[in-house]
Design a protein around this motif. Structure first.
Motif, PDB file in Angstrom:
ATOM      1  N   MET A   1      -2.418   0.892  -1.302  1.00  0.00           N
ATOM      2  CA  MET A   1      -2.752   0.904   0.123  1.00  0.00           C
ATOM      3  C   MET A   1      -3.683  -0.255   0.476  1.00  0.00           C
ATOM      4  O   MET A   1      -3.512  -0.909   1.508  1.00  0.00           O
ATOM      5  N   HIS A   2      -4.661  -0.511  -0.370  1.00  0.00           N
ATOM      6  CA  HIS A   2      -5.585  -1.618  -0.153  1.00  0.00           C
ATOM      7  C   HIS A   2      -4.818  -2.944  -0.081  1.00  0.00           C
ATOM      8  O   HIS A   2      -5.039  -3.756   0.826  1.00  0.00           O
ATOM      9  N   ALA A   3      -3.908  -3.141  -1.014  1.00  0.00           N
ATOM     10  CA  ALA A   3      -3.116  -4.379  -1.033  1.00  0.00           C
ATOM     11  C   ALA A   3      -2.243  -4.491   0.212  1.00  0.00           C
ATOM     12  O   ALA A   3      -2.199  -5.547   0.857  1.00  0.00           O
TER      13      ALA A   3
ATOM     14  N   GLY B   1      -3.586  -9.691   7.013  1.00  0.00           N
ATOM     15  CA  GLY B   1      -4.176 -11.004   6.794  1.00  0.00           C
ATOM     16  C   GLY B   1      -5.694 -10.961   6.729  1.00  0.00           C
ATOM     17  O   GLY B   1      -6.350 -11.993   6.760  1.00  0.00           O
ATOM     18  N   THR B   2      -6.251  -9.777   6.663  1.00  0.00           N
ATOM     19  CA  THR B   2      -7.701  -9.638   6.540  1.00  0.00           C
ATOM     20  C   THR B   2      -8.037  -9.254   5.109  1.00  0.00           C
ATOM     21  O   THR B   2      -7.192  -8.762   4.360  1.00  0.00           O
ATOM     22  N   GLY B   3      -9.229  -9.450   4.728  1.00  0.00           N
ATOM     23  CA  GLY B   3      -9.644  -9.029   3.391  1.00  0.00           C
ATOM     24  C   GLY B   3      -9.162  -9.973   2.304  1.00  0.00           C
ATOM     25  O   GLY B   3      -9.037 -11.177   2.505  1.00  0.00           O
ATOM     26  N   LEU B   4      -8.837  -9.406   1.172  1.00  0.00           N
ATOM     27  CA  LEU B   4      -8.473 -10.170  -0.015  1.00  0.00           C
ATOM     28  C   LEU B   4      -6.984 -10.480  -0.021  1.00  0.00           C
ATOM     29  O   LEU B   4      -6.176  -9.687   0.449  1.00  0.00           O
ATOM     30  N   GLY B   5      -6.605 -11.609  -0.585  1.00  0.00           N
ATOM     31  CA  GLY B   5      -5.204 -12.021  -0.616  1.00  0.00           C
ATOM     32  C   GLY B   5      -4.528 -11.685  -1.927  1.00  0.00           C
ATOM     33  O   GLY B   5      -5.031 -10.913  -2.752  1.00  0.00           O
ATOM     34  N   TRP B   6      -3.372 -12.313  -2.125  1.00  0.00           N
ATOM     35  CA  TRP B   6      -2.570 -12.078  -3.325  1.00  0.00           C
ATOM     36  C   TRP B   6      -3.309 -12.426  -4.604  1.00  0.00           C
ATOM     37  O   TRP B   6      -3.079 -11.818  -5.643  1.00  0.00           O
TER      38      TRP B   6
ATOM     39  N   ARG C   1      -4.578  -7.245  -9.724  1.00  0.00           N
ATOM     40  CA  ARG C   1      -5.168  -5.909  -9.683  1.00  0.00           C
ATOM     41  C   ARG C   1      -4.100  -4.831  -9.834  1.00  0.00           C
ATOM     42  O   ARG C   1      -4.272  -3.868 -10.572  1.00  0.00           O
ATOM     43  N   LEU C   2      -2.994  -5.000  -9.148  1.00  0.00           N
ATOM     44  CA  LEU C   2      -1.924  -4.005  -9.230  1.00  0.00           C
ATOM     45  C   LEU C   2      -1.256  -3.991 -10.602  1.00  0.00           C
ATOM     46  O   LEU C   2      -0.915  -2.938 -11.124  1.00  0.00           O
ATOM     47  N   PHE C   3      -1.095  -5.159 -11.183  1.00  0.00           N
ATOM     48  CA  PHE C   3      -0.391  -5.228 -12.462  1.00  0.00           C
ATOM     49  C   PHE C   3      -1.292  -4.965 -13.665  1.00  0.00           C
ATOM     50  O   PHE C   3      -0.796  -4.719 -14.757  1.00  0.00           O
TER      51      PHE C   3
END
Length: 135
Positions: free
Chosen positions: A89-91, A98-103, A109-111
């Motif tokens: 959800m965060h990602a 387009g706010t917060g942290l990018g890819w 983090r996800l992987f």
């Protein structure tokens, strides 16, 4: 088990304890950061975030006690699995708005989440060469 593997496992165990202790303290001191990325279907997100902080701290201490180490490793691996929806959800939120942290943050983090699950199991001696042995 050989000495380098034992040392590696001990270092991994201490690092994991510090990681979860720090995460637990942050969950307790700054719950709003985590509440904002908690899926809407989670009831009373603020309470859940504080409870997860306590679980992280308990898990960290559980890893330090030989008698509870394997249980703590299993529980922390399950915990890492259970918080994965919040990471997704965060990602999605950050990347879609387009706010917060990018890819650069979210992709690793996800992987890395499965690695965190394995790390808890390996460091606690649930999987790998020290099954049945205490570190």
């Amino acid at each position: 088990m050989n000495l380098p593997e034992e040392r590696g496992r001990a270092v991994a165990l201490v690092a994991l304890c510090l990681f979860y202790l720090a995460a637990g303290i942050i969950h307790l001191l700054s719950p709003s950061v985590f509440v904002s990325v908690t899926p809407p279907w989670v009831p009373d997100a603020s309470l859940v975030v504080r409870a997860t902080g306590l679980c992280e701290i308990a898990g960290a201490f559980g890893l330090l006690i030989a008698r509870t180490r394997k249980l703590a490793g299993v529980m922390l691996a399950l915990y890492a699995l259970c918080v994965f929806p919040a990471n997704i959800m965060h990602a999605v939120h950050d990347l879609s708005t387009g706010t917060g942290l990018g890819w650069a943050y979210h992709y690793p983090r996800l992987f890395v989440q499965p690695l965190i699950c394995w790390w808890a199991l390996w460091a606690a001696g649930v999987v790998g060469g020290s099954r049945g042995k205490d570190i």
